[in-house]
Design a protein around this motif. Structure first.
Motif, PDB file in Angstrom:
ATOM      1  N   GLY A 229       3.254   2.456 -44.317  1.00  0.00           N
ATOM      2  CA  GLY A 229       3.234   1.454 -43.496  1.00  0.00           C
ATOM      3  C   GLY A 229       4.979   0.705 -43.564  1.00  0.00           C
ATOM      4  N   GLN A 230       4.599  -0.499 -43.619  1.00  0.00           N
ATOM      5  CA  GLN A 230       6.031  -1.299 -43.349  1.00  0.00           C
ATOM      6  C   GLN A 230       7.081  -1.128 -44.253  1.00  0.00           C
ATOM      7  N   VAL A 231       6.561  -0.726 -45.588  1.00  0.00           N
ATOM      8  CA  VAL A 231       7.420  -0.436 -46.512  1.00  0.00           C
ATOM      9  C   VAL A 231       8.558   0.877 -46.358  1.00  0.00           C
ATOM     10  N   LEU A 232       8.014   1.643 -45.382  1.00  0.00           N
ATOM     11  CA  LEU A 232       8.817   2.724 -45.033  1.00  0.00           C
ATOM     12  C   LEU A 232      10.293   2.206 -43.918  1.00  0.00           C
ATOM     13  N   ASP A 233      10.246   1.014 -43.470  1.00  0.00           N
ATOM     14  CA  ASP A 233      11.315   0.227 -43.093  1.00  0.00           C
ATOM     15  C   ASP A 233      11.870  -0.899 -44.013  1.00  0.00           C
ATOM     16  N   THR A 234      11.581  -0.560 -45.189  1.00  0.00           N
ATOM     17  CA  THR A 234      12.325  -1.619 -46.127  1.00  0.00           C
ATOM     18  C   THR A 234      13.495  -1.040 -46.714  1.00  0.00           C
ATOM     19  N   MET A 235      14.592  -1.674 -46.941  1.00  0.00           N
ATOM     20  CA  MET A 235      15.851  -1.252 -47.352  1.00  0.00           C
ATOM     21  C   MET A 235      15.754  -1.063 -49.081  1.00  0.00           C
ATOM     22  N   ALA A 236      16.023  -2.226 -49.464  1.00  0.00           N
ATOM     23  CA  ALA A 236      15.790  -2.275 -50.893  1.00  0.00           C
ATOM     24  C   ALA A 236      14.674  -2.985 -51.520  1.00  0.00           C
TER      25      ALA A 236
END
Length: 533
Positions: free
Chosen positions: A246-253
């Motif tokens: 999900g959106q975790v894939l687009d999270t940097m740090a």
């Protein structure tokens, strides 16, 4: 270029090579070519199965290929693949060198069976956390099928080519010189695009599946937690997700997940999926839910219809569909998406080196984006709707200390303008005076929060005015047997740790629902028929 610790780690990996490989460098006299030459020599010095040679005939310099000697197996980089792409480099060395990739034999055969000639080019940036998945997927495919070729190109290193080919976001993938797709892509997604019969075969396979006891829709933190907690009860559990992570894939740090001081979104997503796969969970990726149909009687089967025409049935359902970036909703935004309108400053920022950009949003995300971009671009204009910034004071102080940042508050963005190919300006209205203003710029980074992925549920479930699934303290929705968790719900704080807790709660509530609501005879008969089929 590689420190002693990194060399030691890489040397241990390279011991897994079973086939000799050569690194073929195409260089010129530039400092970047010298850097690449040093890197390749250092790598070759770590294994007797690796050699280096020069071939300056390639048009892109610096660049290099990793070839399996005596074969046509190889991958290419027009880059110095460090930063986020160092893992891509290591995997390419191993896979070209004969070490098997972590992929099912079924999927490997699907890649080998692809017919036709495929020449992929991926424009990426070394600071992009979304790019490595795409680069690694295409590299793997090129190792398995000699008809597939792939080169990963650092957009910051070849900015003239980026300009000429009008690359405005990363990763951007070209196939045989034509636009193929943008954004993070997995092997499954790419193969599904190339293998035209894959979707139909998957739909047929889904139609044969027996009903689940708990069916989770969504593969982010909430969905992963729900699947694990349900599977640990020993009941038949399935997960249908558009993309696991999900959106975790687009999270940097990620620095606030308790007991893990620091990690990055893609790495965290891989760990989540590996944990789920330790249990007997049927994971169905690339599946988009389109309709939720309630059970016809208490304890009966809830149906979830999918975009491919198939449907799944279950005695209980956990909805964990997450959220997506909120758009401005102004004329020109959709037209110039990935042509100057962007949503990931870490990914696309390097493409705007020396240019003027705007950041929309004065919360933590917007201010952090403006700070990051100020170190890359010529000038940043931060545009905030409210009369003041909403970010933490420490971030505001840092932002105001930067000489190439302008802050505009009480401003409502009204239009994105462009020349038909790319963004040229942002128009906003002063909310106090009413005057309209135009800012000439090259890029707009939108950072104004999230929207729940619940459009497909309208009319079937109770939703809040913001479109969130209304849940109670147990995660129950307005439909019997259906529970929900995570960013798609009315839970007040959108955080990974909260989503995981909510997913666990929803799964436990679903199990409680199952043991307190006996299946009717019709559902039991359906279960038996499906099991026999």
């Amino acid at each position: 270029m590689l420190d002693d610790n990194l060399k030691a780690q890489l040397k241990s990996y390279l011991e897994k090579l079973t086939q000799p490989i050569e690194l073929v460098a195409s260089l010129d006299e530039s400092p970047k070519s010298q850097e690449l030459d040093i890197l390749l020599q250092e790598i070759a010095g770590l294994s007797d199965k690796i050699s280096v040679r020069r071939d300056d005939s390639q048009p892109r310099k610096p660049s290099f290929a990793i070839n399996r000697i005596g074969t046509d197996v190889g991958v290419s980089f027009a880059a110095i693949p460090l930063g986020h792409e160092f893992t891509s480099l290591v995997l390419a060395l191993l896979q070209v060198g004969g070490h098997p990739a972590k992929i099912s034999e079924e999927q490997a055969n699907q890649i080998r069976d692809l017919e036709g000639e495929y020449r992929f080019e991926t424009f990426m940036s070394l600071s992009c956390q979304s790019c490595p998945d795409t680069v690694q997927a295409l590299n793997l495919m090129s190792v398995l099928n000699p008809n597939i070729r792939h080169v990963a190109i650092d957009g910051a290193l070849f900015q003239d080519e980026v300009e000429a080919r009008e690359i405005m976001s990363v990763p951007t993938v070209l196939l045989n010189g034509e636009a193929f797709d943008t954004g993070r892509m997995t092997v499954e997604q790419i193969v599904a695009r190339l293998d035209t019969g894959a979707e139909k075969r998957m739909a047929e396979e889904i139609r044969t599946k027996a009903p689940f006891e708990v069916l989770v829709i969504g593969g982010g933190p909430a969905g992963a937690a729900a699947a694990i907690y349900a599977a640990r009860k020993g009941i038949r559990t399935g997960v249908a997700a558009e993309r696991f992570g999900g959106q975790v894939l687009d999270t940097m740090a990620i620095e606030n997940f308790i007991s893990v001081p620091y990690t990055e979104g893609p790495k965290f997503a891989v760990a989540m999926e590996q944990h789920v796969r330790e249990y007997d969970v049927d994971i169905m990726n690339l599946q988009q839910a389109t309709k939720l149909i309630p059970a016809s009687e208490p304890g009966g089967l809830v149906e979830v219809q999918l975009a491919n025409g198939a449907s799944l049935k279950s005695r209980s359902v956990v909805l964990a569909t997450g959220a997506r970036w909120r758009q401005m909703g102004v004329p020109g935004e959709e037209e110039y998406r990935n042509k100057g309108v962007a949503y990931c400053p870490h990914c696309d920022g390097p493409l705007y080196k020396g240019k003027d950009v705007a950041v929309i949003g004065g919360g933590n995300s917007g201010v952090e984006a403006a700070i990051d971009l100020a170190g890359i671009v010529r000038h940043v204009t931060l545009v905030e709707f409210d009369s003041q910034l909403r970010a933490d004071e420490v971030l505001q102080r840092k932002l105001r200390s930067l000489p190439n940042v302008t802050i505009i508050v009480s401003a409502q963005s009204t239009e994105v303008q462009g020349d038909g190919k790319r963004v040229t300006a942002l128009v906003y209205q002063d909310r106090e005076g009413g005057d309209s203003h135009r800012i000439e710029l090259d890029g707009i980074f939108v950072q104004i929060g999230l929207l729940p992925n619940t459009d497909w549920l309208k009319g079937d479930l109770a939703l809040s005015p913001r479109g969130e699934i209304v849940i109670d303290e147990r995660g129950a929705t307005s439909m019997p047997g259906v529970f929900a968790a995570g960013d798609a719900t009315t839970v007040p704080y959108k955080q990974i740790v909260i989503a995981m807790g909510a997913g666990s709660t929803a799964a436990l509530s679903a199990f409680d629902h199952l043991i307190r609501t006996p299946a009717p005879a019709t559902a039991a008969h359906h279960d038996a028929e499906s099991a026999v089929a």
